[in-house]
Design a protein around this motif. Structure first.
Motif, PDB file in Angstrom:
ATOM      1  N   ARG A  29       5.702 -34.763  23.009  1.00  0.00           N
ATOM      2  CA  ARG A  29       4.317 -35.363  23.335  1.00  0.00           C
ATOM      3  C   ARG A  29       3.825 -34.366  24.405  1.00  0.00           C
ATOM      4  O   ARG A  29       3.214 -34.513  25.103  1.00  0.00           O
ATOM      5  CB  ARG A  29       4.546 -36.584  23.930  1.00  0.00           C
ATOM      6  N   ASP A  30       4.241 -33.097  24.408  1.00  0.00           N
ATOM      7  CA  ASP A  30       3.810 -32.001  25.369  1.00  0.00           C
ATOM      8  C   ASP A  30       3.534 -30.794  24.646  1.00  0.00           C
ATOM      9  O   ASP A  30       4.603 -30.206  24.094  1.00  0.00           O
ATOM     10  CB  ASP A  30       4.924 -31.744  26.441  1.00  0.00           C
ATOM     11  N   LEU A  31       2.578 -30.255  24.537  1.00  0.00           N
ATOM     12  CA  LEU A  31       2.199 -28.849  23.578  1.00  0.00           C
ATOM     13  C   LEU A  31       2.633 -27.803  24.260  1.00  0.00           C
ATOM     14  O   LEU A  31       3.408 -27.121  23.457  1.00  0.00           O
ATOM     15  CB  LEU A  31       0.650 -28.682  23.675  1.00  0.00           C
ATOM     16  N   ASP A  32       2.893 -27.586  25.494  1.00  0.00           N
ATOM     17  CA  ASP A  32       3.403 -26.470  25.946  1.00  0.00           C
ATOM     18  C   ASP A  32       4.936 -26.354  25.876  1.00  0.00           C
ATOM     19  O   ASP A  32       5.651 -25.343  25.448  1.00  0.00           O
ATOM     20  CB  ASP A  32       3.208 -26.263  27.496  1.00  0.00           C
ATOM     21  N   LEU A  33       5.560 -27.705  25.981  1.00  0.00           N
ATOM     22  CA  LEU A  33       6.991 -27.644  25.654  1.00  0.00           C
ATOM     23  C   LEU A  33       7.435 -27.435  24.371  1.00  0.00           C
ATOM     24  O   LEU A  33       8.293 -26.711  23.997  1.00  0.00           O
ATOM     25  CB  LEU A  33       7.518 -29.008  26.208  1.00  0.00           C
ATOM     26  N   ALA A  34       6.421 -28.035  23.385  1.00  0.00           N
ATOM     27  CA  ALA A  34       6.594 -27.675  22.054  1.00  0.00           C
ATOM     28  C   ALA A  34       6.617 -26.431  21.811  1.00  0.00           C
ATOM     29  O   ALA A  34       7.261 -25.862  20.745  1.00  0.00           O
ATOM     30  CB  ALA A  34       5.787 -28.568  21.363  1.00  0.00           C
ATOM     31  N   GLU A  35       5.351 -25.735  22.222  1.00  0.00           N
ATOM     32  CA  GLU A  35       5.678 -24.362  21.811  1.00  0.00           C
ATOM     33  C   GLU A  35       6.760 -23.494  22.392  1.00  0.00           C
ATOM     34  O   GLU A  35       7.261 -22.403  21.638  1.00  0.00           O
ATOM     35  CB  GLU A  35       4.174 -23.773  22.615  1.00  0.00           C
ATOM     36  N   ASP A  36       7.169 -23.630  23.494  1.00  0.00           N
ATOM     37  CA  ASP A  36       8.302 -23.053  24.161  1.00  0.00           C
ATOM     38  C   ASP A  36       9.413 -23.076  23.184  1.00  0.00           C
ATOM     39  O   ASP A  36      10.195 -22.099  22.984  1.00  0.00           O
ATOM     40  CB  ASP A  36       8.408 -23.485  25.511  1.00  0.00           C
ATOM     41  N   CYS A  37       9.659 -24.563  22.892  1.00  0.00           N
ATOM     42  CA  CYS A  37      10.972 -24.818  22.161  1.00  0.00           C
ATOM     43  C   CYS A  37      10.730 -23.991  20.854  1.00  0.00           C
ATOM     44  O   CYS A  37      11.967 -23.642  20.069  1.00  0.00           O
ATOM     45  CB  CYS A  37      11.247 -26.099  21.936  1.00  0.00           C
ATOM     46  N   THR A  38       9.745 -24.056  20.265  1.00  0.00           N
ATOM     47  CA  THR A  38       9.593 -23.669  18.729  1.00  0.00           C
ATOM     48  C   THR A  38       9.920 -21.760  18.871  1.00  0.00           C
ATOM     49  O   THR A  38      10.601 -21.381  18.218  1.00  0.00           O
ATOM     50  CB  THR A  38       8.076 -23.687  18.357  1.00  0.00           C
ATOM     51  N   GLN A  39       9.013 -21.300  20.054  1.00  0.00           N
ATOM     52  CA  GLN A  39       9.585 -19.977  19.911  1.00  0.00           C
ATOM     53  C   GLN A  39      10.996 -19.610  20.390  1.00  0.00           C
ATOM     54  O   GLN A  39      11.332 -18.629  19.833  1.00  0.00           O
ATOM     55  CB  GLN A  39       8.837 -19.416  21.179  1.00  0.00           C
ATOM     56  N   ASP A  40      11.635 -20.522  21.093  1.00  0.00           N
ATOM     57  CA  ASP A  40      13.142 -20.270  21.307  1.00  0.00           C
ATOM     58  C   ASP A  40      13.674 -20.328  20.155  1.00  0.00           C
ATOM     59  O   ASP A  40      14.865 -19.500  19.882  1.00  0.00           O
ATOM     60  CB  ASP A  40      13.496 -21.302  22.505  1.00  0.00           C
ATOM     61  N   ALA A  41      13.370 -21.196  19.174  1.00  0.00           N
ATOM     62  CA  ALA A  41      14.211 -21.447  17.718  1.00  0.00           C
ATOM     63  C   ALA A  41      14.011 -20.106  17.200  1.00  0.00           C
ATOM     64  O   ALA A  41      15.074 -19.400  16.543  1.00  0.00           O
ATOM     65  CB  ALA A  41      13.467 -22.545  17.041  1.00  0.00           C
ATOM     66  N   TYR A  42      12.897 -19.166  16.935  1.00  0.00           N
ATOM     67  CA  TYR A  42      12.686 -18.304  16.229  1.00  0.00           C
ATOM     68  C   TYR A  42      13.723 -17.203  16.892  1.00  0.00           C
ATOM     69  O   TYR A  42      13.958 -16.471  16.190  1.00  0.00           O
ATOM     70  CB  TYR A  42      11.171 -17.896  16.239  1.00  0.00           C
ATOM     71  N   ALA A  43      13.469 -17.214  18.200  1.00  0.00           N
ATOM     72  CA  ALA A  43      14.198 -16.208  19.089  1.00  0.00           C
ATOM     73  C   ALA A  43      15.836 -16.333  18.541  1.00  0.00           C
ATOM     74  O   ALA A  43      16.585 -15.291  18.361  1.00  0.00           O
ATOM     75  CB  ALA A  43      13.963 -16.083  20.547  1.00  0.00           C
ATOM     76  N   GLN A  44      16.342 -17.561  18.547  1.00  0.00           N
ATOM     77  CA  GLN A  44      17.514 -17.703  18.473  1.00  0.00           C
ATOM     78  C   GLN A  44      18.100 -17.313  16.936  1.00  0.00           C
ATOM     79  O   GLN A  44      19.249 -17.067  16.696  1.00  0.00           O
ATOM     80  CB  GLN A  44      18.069 -19.337  18.471  1.00  0.00           C
ATOM     81  N   ALA A  45      17.117 -17.693  16.235  1.00  0.00           N
ATOM     82  CA  ALA A  45      17.348 -17.171  14.566  1.00  0.00           C
ATOM     83  C   ALA A  45      17.580 -15.810  14.380  1.00  0.00           C
ATOM     84  O   ALA A  45      18.461 -15.492  13.757  1.00  0.00           O
ATOM     85  CB  ALA A  45      16.085 -17.618  13.742  1.00  0.00           C
TER      86      ALA A  45
END
Length: 572
Positions: A29-45
């Motif tokens: 329920r936080d767009l900035d946090l969701a964006e950060d976590c999504t970007q982290d997921a792609y970096a981890q991939a």
């Protein structure tokens, strides 16, 4: 890190970003946090897939990583985050999503909330739903990247502070909210149809995503004529998708495409949706755009295209949706209906429009009309301008090819001479038509009819000429270049006084010549003067007889030599 993994992550970003981000946003329920976590997921991939291999379901893997990352952050910051404004959870305000449990649809309606400006709605959705970079979104809006970054940041903050619900709105709110959503879907499609940047002409993920969202909206509101019209537009344009590139990857213009390969199923569906939409309400912006696409789709050949109808439809569209881009498209249609000269006239007022200052298609359209008129030097400049404003590799390759074709046709001949005189004194002689009899080395000049000196672009002066095959005639010259003490140039008026015009004839024979003098200081008391003869606009048969203008080299050389004598205070 292998190239295979890098390609897989890039592919997953194109195809899965919206789903991964939307699912994570539903949790945080936080767009900035969701964006950060999504970007982290792609970096981890990028790191993990190198060790374990590429998963069978990359999107599911990325969603799990992003949500786990979000849960970790939420646990660590639970006390602090209870005091922060968050998105209203989906369950708190139920929406009419029967059978449409799609996080992307919730996310779009959240981003398109009426509390946000229309530009912010569209920009935020492109950034969060489509995963476009801020630079790509800025290019879609024709604004600077810094401006777009600030706009997106403000929009996300407003969503959080206003506690905008993360849901599809209720039935009584849908009608007032759908227009913004349709604009978003349309821009997603256009961004994917011709990618603003990158190696590929089309971003198929965006195109398919936009069509899927349009179909979803049509299912949700089957009686909304505007939704039907938008879906019709997307289908009619996408019907041409397989013919936009040659087998070798070259961009094919509409005039070059194999219409037998257009998708007749999509055309039929699009025309049906458009017909139904026009029956139910007066035409909307999307209905008129779809009608234009339908005229193209139903023309059996390029030559059979009804350009008069298309020009008229663009006129209607301008009333419904005033836009510089629509004006540009209408100007191009006028040129295709009435000829390149009319097209250039229609484009001329748009050159001063700041909204089109970085829009490469304006320069490209102008370049093509100039090319059709054999105005090679001007066309080359326009193609070069278009190239500087184009970042898609396929479009750049096309423009580079056209530029090469035009440059091969250029006919510029130049002669330079160092004259022992300051530029200002030489310029005064060149700007005084009364002195030109002393300058010309060809024996053609009889003298000046006009008195006075040239003082600006647009000035006109008349010369009495003599050429043995034709006898005496007069040549009206228009000043087309004028920079004090630096450059001066003129060209004869087309269709008047041309020696090839038979007495009594009404034929408008063209001159096409242009002379330019460029002055470059070479020390305090010397100047290099370059005289250039441009015959690029002369009809090809005449140009061939002049050997591309090189027959003028002797005359130009003598002109500069006489200019040097005049500057030395002598009379030749």
């Amino acid at each position: 890190m292998s190239a295979e993994v890098t390609a897989a992550v890039a592919r997953a970003h194109r195809r899965e970003w919206a789903r991964v981000f939307a699912a994570t946003a539903q949790l945080t329920r936080d767009l900035d946090l969701a964006e950060d976590c999504t970007q982290d997921a792609y970096a981890q991939a990028l790191q993990t897939w190198t060790r374990i291999g590429i998963p069978d379901r990359p999107g599911a893997w990325l969603t799990t990583i992003a949500r786990n990352r979000a849960l970790d952050v939420l646990r660590r910051e639970s006390v602090l985050r209870r005091a922060l404004p968050l998105l209203v959870p989906d369950g708190s305000v139920p929406g009419p999503e029967d059978g449409l449990d799609d996080d992307r649809l919730r996310l779009i309606f959240t981003c398109c909330h009426p509390a946000l400006s229309r530009d912010a709605q569209v920009a935020l959705t492109l950034r969060l739903v489509c995963g476009l970079s801020t630079a790509e979104v800025a290019r879609a809006f024709l604004v600077q990247e810094a401006t777009m970054a600030a706009r997106i940041t403000r929009a996300k903050k407003k969503i959080a502070v206003a506690r905008i619900p993360y849901r599809v709105p209720s039935s009584d709110q849908l009608a007032e909210r759908v227009s913004a959503v349709l604009e978003v879907v349309h821009l997603i499609f256009t961004t994917g149809h011709t990618a603003p940047i990158g190696a590929d002409l089309v971003r198929r993920d965006l195109v398919d995503g936009a069509i899927g969202l349009a179909r979803m909206l049509h299912l949700l509101m089957p009686n909304d004529a505007e939704i039907s019209a938008l879906l019709a537009l997307l289908l009619l344009i996408d019907a041409r998708a397989d013919t936009r590139l040659s087998a070798g990857g070259r961009l094919l213009l509409l005039s070059e495409q194999d219409r037998t390969r257009w998708d007749t199923r999509l055309i039929g569906e699009g025309v049906g949706l458009l017909t139904d939409a026009l029956r139910r309400r007066p035409p909307t912006r999307y209905a008129v755009e779809a009608a234009i696409a339908a005229v193209h789709a139903e023309a059996p050949t390029w030559q059979d295209t009804d350009w008069s109808e298309i020009v008229a439809l663009y006129g209607v569209l301008l009333q419904l949706w005033p836009s510089p881009v629509v004006e540009l498209n209408r100007a191009v249609a006028i040129g295709l209906r009435d000829g390149p000269g009319a097209g250039l006239d229609a484009l001329a007022p748009l050159l001063a429009d700041p909204a089109l200052a970085t829009y490469g298609y304006l320069s490209a359209a102008r370049a093509d009309f100039l090319r059709q008129q054999h105005r090679w030097s001007e066309a080359a400049v326009a193609y070069e301008e278009a190239l500087t404003l184009t970042d898609n590799d396929v479009e750049r390759a096309f423009l580079t090819g056209r530029l090469g074709e035009v440059q091969a046709r250029l006919s510029l001949v130049a002669v330079s001479l160092r004259i022992a005189a300051p530029a200002a004194g030489i310029f005064r002689i060149l700007a005084d038509p009364r002195r030109h009899t002393d300058l010309d080395g060809s024996g053609m000049l009889r003298g000046a009819v006009s008195d006075g000196v040239v003082s600006a672009v647009g000035d006109v002066f008349v010369m009495k000429m003599y050429y043995p095959p034709y006898g005496d005639y007069e040549m009206t010259n228009h000043v087309v270049e004028y920079e004090v003490n630096r450059r001066i140039g003129w060209e004869p008026e087309a269709g008047r006084g041309h020696p090839d015009t038979v007495p009594g004839s009404t034929a408008q024979a063209r001159w096409g010549h242009r002379w330019t003098y460029e002055l470059t200081p070479d020390g305090p008391d010397a100047t290099i003067v370059t005289e250039t003869y441009d015959c690029s606009r002369i009809p090809e048969d005449e140009r061939a007889a002049m050997d591309g203008g090189r027959v003028w080299i002797k005359s130009m050389t003598e002109t500069l030599e006489r200019l040097a004598v005049l500057c030395a205070g002598q009379r030749g």
